[in-house]
Design a protein around this motif. Structure first.
Motif, short mmCIF file in Angstrom:
data_model
loop_
_atom_site.label_atom_id
_atom_site.label_comp_id
_atom_site.label_asym_id
_atom_site.label_seq_id
_atom_site.Cartn_x
_atom_site.Cartn_y
_atom_site.Cartn_z
N UNK A 235 4.24 -55.85 30.86
CA UNK A 235 5.03 -57.06 30.69
C UNK A 235 6.37 -56.75 31.35
N UNK A 236 7.00 -57.76 31.93
CA UNK A 236 8.28 -57.54 32.59
C UNK A 236 8.18 -57.72 34.09
N UNK A 237 8.98 -56.96 34.81
CA UNK A 237 8.99 -57.10 36.28
C UNK A 237 7.82 -56.35 36.91
N UNK B 54 5.86 -61.13 37.88
CA UNK B 54 6.78 -60.88 36.76
C UNK B 54 6.45 -61.81 35.60
N UNK B 55 6.53 -61.30 34.39
CA UNK B 55 6.37 -62.18 33.23
C UNK B 55 7.10 -61.61 32.02
N UNK B 56 7.89 -62.47 31.37
CA UNK B 56 8.63 -62.07 30.17
C UNK B 56 8.19 -62.94 29.01
N UNK B 57 8.19 -62.36 27.81
CA UNK B 57 7.87 -63.17 26.62
C UNK B 57 8.98 -63.05 25.59
N UNK B 58 9.40 -64.17 25.06
CA UNK B 58 10.40 -64.19 23.99
C UNK B 58 9.87 -64.95 22.80
N UNK B 59 10.58 -64.83 21.69
CA UNK B 59 10.18 -65.54 20.47
C UNK B 59 11.18 -66.65 20.16
N UNK B 60 10.67 -67.77 19.68
CA UNK B 60 11.54 -68.84 19.16
C UNK B 60 11.09 -69.09 17.74
N UNK B 61 12.04 -69.11 16.82
CA UNK B 61 11.67 -69.25 15.42
C UNK B 61 11.77 -70.69 14.94
N UNK B 62 10.77 -71.11 14.21
CA UNK B 62 10.79 -72.44 13.61
C UNK B 62 11.08 -72.31 12.13
#
Lengths: 487, 118
Positions: free
Chosen positions: A150-152, A160-168
């Motif tokens: 994951x990353x560059x 390239x691929x990045x993953x982040x979290x969004x909280x509900x």
């Protein structure tokens, strides 16, 4: 439990350590990503998913490959992959289990989706009330980054691929993709009209492909084993398997994964072990508050997207709540509508006002004040709410009312005309009385009655005053002589 | 862990890890303890610690792994035991007492014991 199950989405759950990337790699983890990046063009990946027949497991059942294809066609400087982990149906925990048991499979699938659709950023929208799932996801993302999965420039492929979290914060409506995206952007979780669909204009106005956790969990296995392997499982229109969270009055409560086309009978009686305490099966609610109930006559229906719809229910995300003869279907409808009233975002009138009125009428009925006219009203309002609501929440929220009305009309009739609740759940409709022949005058019931509704002296027959009785049931549980009847 | 720089290296790593796993499984008793939110709520962490303690005490070559949900909510905490050369067996409603029985009777003597989930 193991019989009749085929584990695809849950393949690694309960088999590997979710916090060790090495465990995942040892069971073909990231093999699918490797093969996509090295041997397949994005279009090839989309073709595989399309011909596998995989459909969205969040409930809608939209063909996943087709969604990816549409997302890939839009030209934009930035696209997004979003994983919908806002699992909100009461009693459903499929997504949590996958994220807690096999987070890498979702990360791998999102990366594959990014490659196929041309996105370089992904987000998992997850409810903050899933702390362990969040912890394991973060660990998995960190490990994947550390080893360059994951990353560059992943595996030196130039991708390239990045993953982040969004909280509900755990709002049911945020499972609807446009509301989910609004919430991700820091706005109030309100849905908007479609089209444009998120695949065209989604997060930050960019093309965004939204898929559910379970949908993603299927992807690596489809790439590894081939589309025809996947499409050989299931029914004509619904391929593969479905994870169900079996809950309620079934012996083996748990998480099961069965091929599409399995019958309700196999699910509840073979895998689920039947109904607890030898009671009679009455209904199973699928699709949570958006779905409907299936009854005895549906036991041999082969479960897939179309058949459930034809029965007036829906696949939903996979919650399955089993009910027995002690459950009152009117009270169940009231419970679900109460949930929807709480969770409606209030933006459109039919959902905000319509569901409220439906809930009020149901309350009236369970309190013994309903009329036959109310039953017609329930039906009419339900149909209007369904037809005119803005988003999926309102378009489906009257389903529990409509399906209980059509499958259990007699029960509604009993409530409004005879003022009786056969399941003895609606307190206002119950009367407590003492059978004279059985009463020995022991005073036990009189002592526990919190409302002082029982009169009578020692060794004399007791009497319950129906006006004073609050129907708490304390007397029944105390009486050793079966002298108190509830009707 | 080092960065995996190419597909070939990923494939090589997989082969290595698969081998390592096979070797470990041929020598050790593999104990998998379901450890999702629901399992932890029923006490699976204590079960896992007790297994670690007891296996050490009994000097049995073992690998104790925490996993995700096995889907058997009705019988949590659940533990899957694989004795080398045998099929994996899942035990349900495992507490300290059952851990002792599993170790003494099932793992050491190969006897059938209660609590197996089919």
């Amino acid at each position: 439990m193991k019989n009749k199950q085929i584990k695809i989405a849950l393949k690694n759950c309960g088999k590997i350590d979710p916090e060790r990337i090495k465990d995942y790699i040892a069971v073909d983890g990231y093999k699918a990503l490797g093969s996509c990046l090295s041997e397949k063009m994005p279009g090839d990946v989309i073709d595989i998913i399309k011909s596998s027949g995989l459909r969205g497991r969040g409930g809608g059942g939209f063909p996943t490959g087709k969604k990816w294809e549409i997302a890939s066609k839009f030209d934009a400087d930035q696209k997004y992959v979003i994983c919908n982990a806002d699992e909100g149906d009461p009693g459903a925990f499929m997504d949590r289990s996958i994220l807690e048991g096999d987070p890498h499979s979702v990360i791998e699938a999102m990366t594959i989706c990014g490659y196929a659709t041309g996105a370089t950023e992904g987000y998992v929208y997850i409810r903050a009330e899933y702390p362990l799932a969040i912890k394991r996801l973060l660990i998995a993302i960190g490990q994947a980054k550390e080893v360059g999965l994951l990353g560059k420039n992943i595996l030196n492929s130039g991708f390239d691929f990045e993953i982040g979290l969004k909280y509900g914060a755990g709002a049911f409506v945020c499972g609807e993709e446009t509301a989910l995206i609004a919430s991700m952007e820091g706005k109030r979780g309100n849905p908007v009209n479609k089209p444009p669909y998120p695949v065209e204009c989604g997060y930050k106005g960019k093309p965004s492909n939204v898929n559910n956790v379970e949908t993603f969990a299927n992807i690596p296995k489809i790439i590894n084993k081939g589309a025809s392997w996947f499409s050989s499982i299931g029914t004509e229109g619904s391929k593969g398997t479905k994870v169900f969270a079996l809950a309620g009055k079934v012996k083996n409560v748990g998480l099961v994964e069965v091929p599409m086309g399995t019958t309700l009978r196999e699910l509840i009686f073979d895998i689920g072990g039947g109904i607890v305490n030898g009671k009679k099966f009455k209904a199973a609610q699928t699709g949570g508050p958006s779905g409907g109930c299936l009854t005895e006559k549906h036991l041999d229906t082969r479960i897939d997207y179309e058949s459930l719809k034809a029965c007036g229910s829906m696949m939903g995300s996979g919650g399955m709540i089993v009910m027995d003869e002690d459950d009152c279907m009117v009270a169940i409808a009231e419970f679900y509508l109460g949930f929807t009233v709480e969770e409606s975002c209030g933006k459109c009138v039919p959902c905000r006002e319509g569901n409220y009125v439906l809930h009020e009428i149901l309350k009236k009925i369970t309190h013994g004040e309903g009329t036959l006219e109310d039953l017609d009203k329930l039906k009419n309002i339900s149909e209007v709410v369904k037809a005119t609501s803005l988003c999926g929440l309102g378009q489906t929220s009257p389903n529990p009312v409509l399906s209980t009305l059509s499958n259990f009309y007699d029960e509604y009739y009993d409530h409004v005309v005879n003022k009786k609740c056969a399941a003895k759940k609606c307190r206002s409709l119950l009367t407590y009385s003492i059978i004279e022949e059985n009463c020995i005058g022991c005073l036990q019931c009189k002592r526990v009655c919190p409302a002082d509704a029982i009169s009578g002296e020692l060794k004399e027959k007791h009497v319950i005053d129906p006006e004073a009785c609050i129907k708490c049931g304390a007397c029944v549980s105390k009486c050793k002589f079966n002298a108190i009847v509830v009707e | 862990m080092k960065k995996i720089e190419s597909i070939d290296k990923l494939n090589a790593l997989r082969t290595y890890l698969e081998n390592e796993k096979a070797v470990s499984e041929s020598k050790n008793v593999i104990v998998k303890v379901a450890m999702s939110t629901c399992s932890i709520a029923t006490g699976s962490e204590q079960v896992m610690e007790y297994f670690q303690e007891q296996m050490k005490l009994e000097a049995i070559g073992s690998k104790i792994i925490k996993t995700g949900c096995m889907g058997l909510c009705h019988s949590e905490p659940t533990v899957e035991i694989t004795v080398p050369g045998k099929e994996p067996v899942i035990f349900g409603k495992v507490d300290q007492k059952r851990v002792e029985i599993i170790i003494k009777d099932y793992i050491k003597l190969g006897k059938e014991v209660d609590g197996v989930i089919n």
